[in-house]
Design an enzyme around this catalytic site. Structure first.
Site, PDB file in Angstrom:
ATOM      1  N   ASP A  44     132.770  75.882   3.617  1.00 16.94           N
ATOM      2  CA  ASP A  44     132.876  77.485   3.952  1.00 16.94           C
ATOM      3  C   ASP A  44     133.324  77.796   5.373  1.00 16.94           C
ATOM      4  O   ASP A  44     132.848  77.336   6.601  1.00 16.94           O
ATOM      5  CB  ASP A  44     131.101  77.956   4.075  1.00 16.94           C
ATOM      6  CG  ASP A  44     131.022  79.488   4.486  1.00 16.94           C
ATOM      7  OD1 ASP A  44     130.779  80.266   3.406  1.00 16.94           O
ATOM      8  OD2 ASP A  44     131.025  79.785   5.514  1.00 16.94           O
ATOM      9  N   TYR A  49     136.942  82.224  11.998  1.00 15.33           N
ATOM     10  CA  TYR A  49     136.588  80.960  12.584  1.00 15.33           C
ATOM     11  C   TYR A  49     137.745  80.073  13.107  1.00 15.33           C
ATOM     12  O   TYR A  49     137.547  79.127  14.094  1.00 15.33           O
ATOM     13  CB  TYR A  49     136.068  79.871  11.616  1.00 15.33           C
ATOM     14  CG  TYR A  49     134.745  80.426  11.185  1.00 15.33           C
ATOM     15  CD1 TYR A  49     133.984  81.465  11.243  1.00 15.33           C
ATOM     16  CD2 TYR A  49     134.017  79.500   9.916  1.00 15.33           C
ATOM     17  CE1 TYR A  49     132.581  82.085  10.823  1.00 15.33           C
ATOM     18  CE2 TYR A  49     132.830  79.969   9.217  1.00 15.33           C
ATOM     19  CZ  TYR A  49     132.466  80.966   9.541  1.00 15.33           C
ATOM     20  OH  TYR A  49     131.029  81.297   8.982  1.00 15.33           O
ATOM     21  N   LYS A  74     136.801  83.885   4.539  1.00 17.68           N
ATOM     22  CA  LYS A  74     136.368  85.337   4.736  1.00 17.68           C
ATOM     23  C   LYS A  74     137.339  86.360   5.570  1.00 17.68           C
ATOM     24  O   LYS A  74     138.000  85.756   6.416  1.00 17.68           O
ATOM     25  CB  LYS A  74     135.066  85.411   5.528  1.00 17.68           C
ATOM     26  CG  LYS A  74     133.920  84.511   5.250  1.00 17.68           C
ATOM     27  CD  LYS A  74     132.653  84.479   6.038  1.00 17.68           C
ATOM     28  CE  LYS A  74     131.888  83.368   5.543  1.00 17.68           C
ATOM     29  NZ  LYS A  74     132.167  82.089   6.278  1.00 17.68           N
ATOM     30  N   HIS A 107     133.893  89.554   5.756  1.00 16.85           N
ATOM     31  CA  HIS A 107     132.932  88.779   6.648  1.00 16.85           C
ATOM     32  C   HIS A 107     131.871  89.919   7.444  1.00 16.85           C
ATOM     33  O   HIS A 107     130.735  89.503   7.632  1.00 16.85           O
ATOM     34  CB  HIS A 107     133.953  88.258   7.943  1.00 16.85           C
ATOM     35  CG  HIS A 107     133.245  87.267   8.513  1.00 16.85           C
ATOM     36  ND1 HIS A 107     134.063  86.075   9.193  1.00 16.85           N
ATOM     37  CD2 HIS A 107     132.019  86.934   8.751  1.00 16.85           C
ATOM     38  CE1 HIS A 107     133.209  85.298   9.672  1.00 16.85           C
ATOM     39  NE2 HIS A 107     131.847  85.561   9.489  1.00 16.85           N
ATOM     40  N   LEU A 186     118.992  76.456   8.737  1.00 18.17           N
ATOM     41  CA  LEU A 186     118.019  75.782   9.609  1.00 18.17           C
ATOM     42  C   LEU A 186     117.296  76.502  10.842  1.00 18.17           C
ATOM     43  O   LEU A 186     117.031  76.099  11.762  1.00 18.17           O
ATOM     44  CB  LEU A 186     118.539  74.195   9.713  1.00 18.17           C
ATOM     45  CG  LEU A 186     118.793  73.372   8.702  1.00 18.17           C
ATOM     46  CD1 LEU A 186     119.738  72.479   9.009  1.00 18.17           C
ATOM     47  CD2 LEU A 186     117.765  72.968   7.735  1.00 18.17           C
ATOM     48  N   SER A 229     125.710  70.501  10.813  1.00 16.82           N
ATOM     49  CA  SER A 229     125.588  69.590  11.620  1.00 16.82           C
ATOM     50  C   SER A 229     126.626  68.827  12.179  1.00 16.82           C
ATOM     51  O   SER A 229     127.454  68.507  11.247  1.00 16.82           O
ATOM     52  CB  SER A 229     124.451  68.435  10.786  1.00 16.82           C
ATOM     53  OG  SER A 229     124.158  67.403  11.691  1.00 16.82           O
ATOM     54  N   ARG A 234     122.823  63.297   9.598  1.00 15.59           N
ATOM     55  CA  ARG A 234     122.109  64.465   9.028  1.00 15.59           C
ATOM     56  C   ARG A 234     123.007  65.211   8.020  1.00 15.59           C
ATOM     57  O   ARG A 234     122.602  65.997   6.925  1.00 15.59           O
ATOM     58  CB  ARG A 234     121.753  65.552  10.133  1.00 15.59           C
ATOM     59  CG  ARG A 234     120.318  65.130  10.766  1.00 15.59           C
ATOM     60  CD  ARG A 234     119.849  66.108  11.545  1.00 15.59           C
ATOM     61  NE  ARG A 234     120.501  66.307  12.952  1.00 15.59           N
ATOM     62  CZ  ARG A 234     120.214  65.490  14.041  1.00 15.59           C
ATOM     63  NH1 ARG A 234     119.413  64.491  14.152  1.00 15.59           N
ATOM     64  NH2 ARG A 234     120.816  65.749  15.163  1.00 15.59           N
ATOM     65  N   ASN A 238     121.387  66.106   4.507  1.00 15.33           N
ATOM     66  CA  ASN A 238     121.338  67.491   4.181  1.00 15.33           C
ATOM     67  C   ASN A 238     121.612  67.893   2.684  1.00 15.33           C
ATOM     68  O   ASN A 238     121.417  68.938   2.036  1.00 15.33           O
ATOM     69  CB  ASN A 238     122.146  68.411   5.285  1.00 15.33           C
ATOM     70  CG  ASN A 238     121.279  68.558   6.211  1.00 15.33           C
ATOM     71  OD1 ASN A 238     120.074  67.872   6.626  1.00 15.33           O
ATOM     72  ND2 ASN A 238     121.935  69.195   7.477  1.00 15.33           N
TER      73      ASN A 238
HETATM   74  P1  A2P Z   1     122.728  68.653  14.723  1.00 10.05           P
HETATM   75  O1  A2P Z   1     124.327  69.269  14.929  1.00 10.05           O
HETATM   76  O2  A2P Z   1     122.659  67.570  15.992  1.00 10.05           O
HETATM   77  O3  A2P Z   1     122.692  67.978  13.306  1.00 10.05           O
HETATM   78  P2  A2P Z   1     122.099  75.691  11.031  1.00 10.05           P
HETATM   79  O4  A2P Z   1     122.615  75.309  10.050  1.00 10.05           O
HETATM   80  O5  A2P Z   1     120.827  76.650  10.572  1.00 10.05           O
HETATM   81  O6  A2P Z   1     122.838  76.722  12.087  1.00 10.05           O
HETATM   82  O7  A2P Z   1     121.253  74.753  12.079  1.00 10.05           O
HETATM   83  C1  A2P Z   1     122.289  73.814  12.634  1.00 10.05           C
HETATM   84  C2  A2P Z   1     121.354  73.031  13.552  1.00 10.05           C
HETATM   85  O8  A2P Z   1     120.321  72.249  12.989  1.00 10.05           O
HETATM   86  C3  A2P Z   1     122.090  72.368  14.690  1.00 10.05           C
HETATM   87  O9  A2P Z   1     121.686  72.433  15.907  1.00 10.05           O
HETATM   88  C4  A2P Z   1     121.634  70.645  14.079  1.00 10.05           C
HETATM   89  O10 A2P Z   1     121.910  69.763  14.944  1.00 10.05           O
HETATM   90  C5  A2P Z   1     120.424  71.057  13.398  1.00 10.05           C
HETATM   91  N1  A2P Z   1     120.043  70.242  12.517  1.00 10.05           N
HETATM   92  C6  A2P Z   1     121.129  70.131  11.107  1.00 10.05           C
HETATM   93  N2  A2P Z   1     120.429  69.338   9.860  1.00 10.05           N
HETATM   94  C7  A2P Z   1     119.307  69.136  10.532  1.00 10.05           C
HETATM   95  C8  A2P Z   1     118.144  68.183   9.968  1.00 10.05           C
HETATM   96  N3  A2P Z   1     118.299  67.712   8.727  1.00 10.05           N
HETATM   97  N4  A2P Z   1     117.131  68.268  10.662  1.00 10.05           N
HETATM   98  C9  A2P Z   1     116.921  68.857  11.861  1.00 10.05           C
HETATM   99  N5  A2P Z   1     117.767  69.456  12.616  1.00 10.05           N
HETATM  100  C10 A2P Z   1     119.192  69.742  11.806  1.00 10.05           C
END
Ligand code: A2P
Length: 282
Positions: A44, A49, A74, A107, A186, A229, A234, A238
């Site tokens: 995405d 961006y 977008k 967007h 998240l 992330s 992660r 995810n």
């Molecule tokens: P990091 O980059 O250190 O993994 P969103 O997708 O809602 O914008 O959230 C992104 C944020 O959530 C980033 O700060 C990311 O940090 C953190 N994040 C991503 N995956 C996880 C996970 N599985 N558990 C906890 N925090 C996560």
């Protein structure tokens, strides 16, 4: 990867990799290649961006067939209005280096919105865009624009997570079978969300992390999620959410966490002024 069906019959991978705020000329390229290696098949991005070219390069260099990867981009506000939008769409195609984009969204909900939408409708007809959709549309904005649209959007990408559940909007979108996509799934790393006792107890039960519980809940709600992330473990984790299932009771326990609010109000005139002022090209 589980897929969802959109209202035009297109299938979309239910979890995508979002590249908001990742710089072009390297970092986005690396992140997308890494995500594709980890198993993501849905990326995405957005003209706004300013990293579409890195996304395109990474997809090419991944060696994965184009047809196996779902690309969303977008149109930025600067390119709204019918004539400008046609150029904007072609520019996204060029920067991504593809001859079609799987899903293309308006967007932000300002400016000559319906003029831009008409250009998206035509580009869908021509096969340049397979599916088209909207983003950051509230119930009020939807009522304002809906009657001027001939093709119903397939998705509405909005802020969505257990604290921001968009209940009224979801009911409204369901009438036209418009699927929600979640940005900030998240909570953008919101500690209160990621350490919520309900979420943590489920994480322990299923031997998953908090983020995986939230993403599984979003998936069972039928909402597409775009987690971000920069941590390789992660990124991988995810999408590792398809080997367990939350019960109805557990789904309801997370539904009870809704605050009815989010961090971004698209109807705030200050947001309109700020976003209308953001230029991405001369
Ligand atoms: P990091 O980059 O250190 O993994 P969103 O997708 O809602 O914008 O959230 C992104 C944020 O959530 C980033 O700060 C990311 O940090 C953190 N994040 C991503 N995956 C996880 C996970 N599985 N558990 C906890 N925090 C996560």
């Amino acid at each position: 990867m589980k897929q969802f069906e959109l209202n035009d019959g297109t299938m979309i991978p239910s979890v995508g990799f979002g590249v908001f705020m990742i710089p072009n000329d390297g970092p986005t390229y690396d992140a997308v290649l890494e995500a594709l290696k980890a198993g993501y098949r849905h990326i995405d991005t957005a003209a706004g961006y300013m990293n579409e070219s890195d996304v395109g390069k990474a997809i090419k260099d991944s060696g994965i067939d184009r047809s196996e990867i779902f690309i969303t981009s977008k149109l930025w506000l600067q390119d709204y209005g019918y004539e400008n939008a046609k150029i904007g769409i072609d520019n996204s195609l060029k920067l991504l280096g593809v001859d079609y984009i799987d899903l293309y969204l308006l967007h932000q909900p300002y400016g000559d919105y319906l003029g831009a939408w008409k250009a998206l409708e035509e580009a869908k007809e021509e096969g340049k865009l397979k599916s088209i959709g909207i983003s950051n549309i509230t119930v009020n904005l939807w009522r304002k624009f809906k009657d001027g649209m001939h093709v119903m959007p397939s998705v509405n990408q909005v802020e969505f997570n257990p604290f921001t559940q968009q209940k009224e909007l979801r009911n409204e979108m369901a009438k036209d079978n418009i699927r929600l996509e979640a940005w900030y799934p998240l909570g953008h790393g919101n500690k209160d969300l990621l350490t919520n006792p309900t979420i943590l107890s489920l994480a322990e039960k299923y031997n998953k992390n908090a983020g995986q519980i939230i993403l599984r809940w979003i998936n069972q709600e039928g909402v597409i999620s775009l987690p971000k992330s920069t941590n390789p473990a992660r990124v991988k984790g995810n999408i590792d959410i398809f080997d367990f299932e939350l019960t109805d009771e557990e789904m309801n326990a997370i539904r009870a966490l809704d605050t009815g609010k989010g961090t971004h109000n698209p109807e705030d005139p200050a947001n309109e002024t700020r976003l209308m002022g953001l230029k991405i090209h001369d």
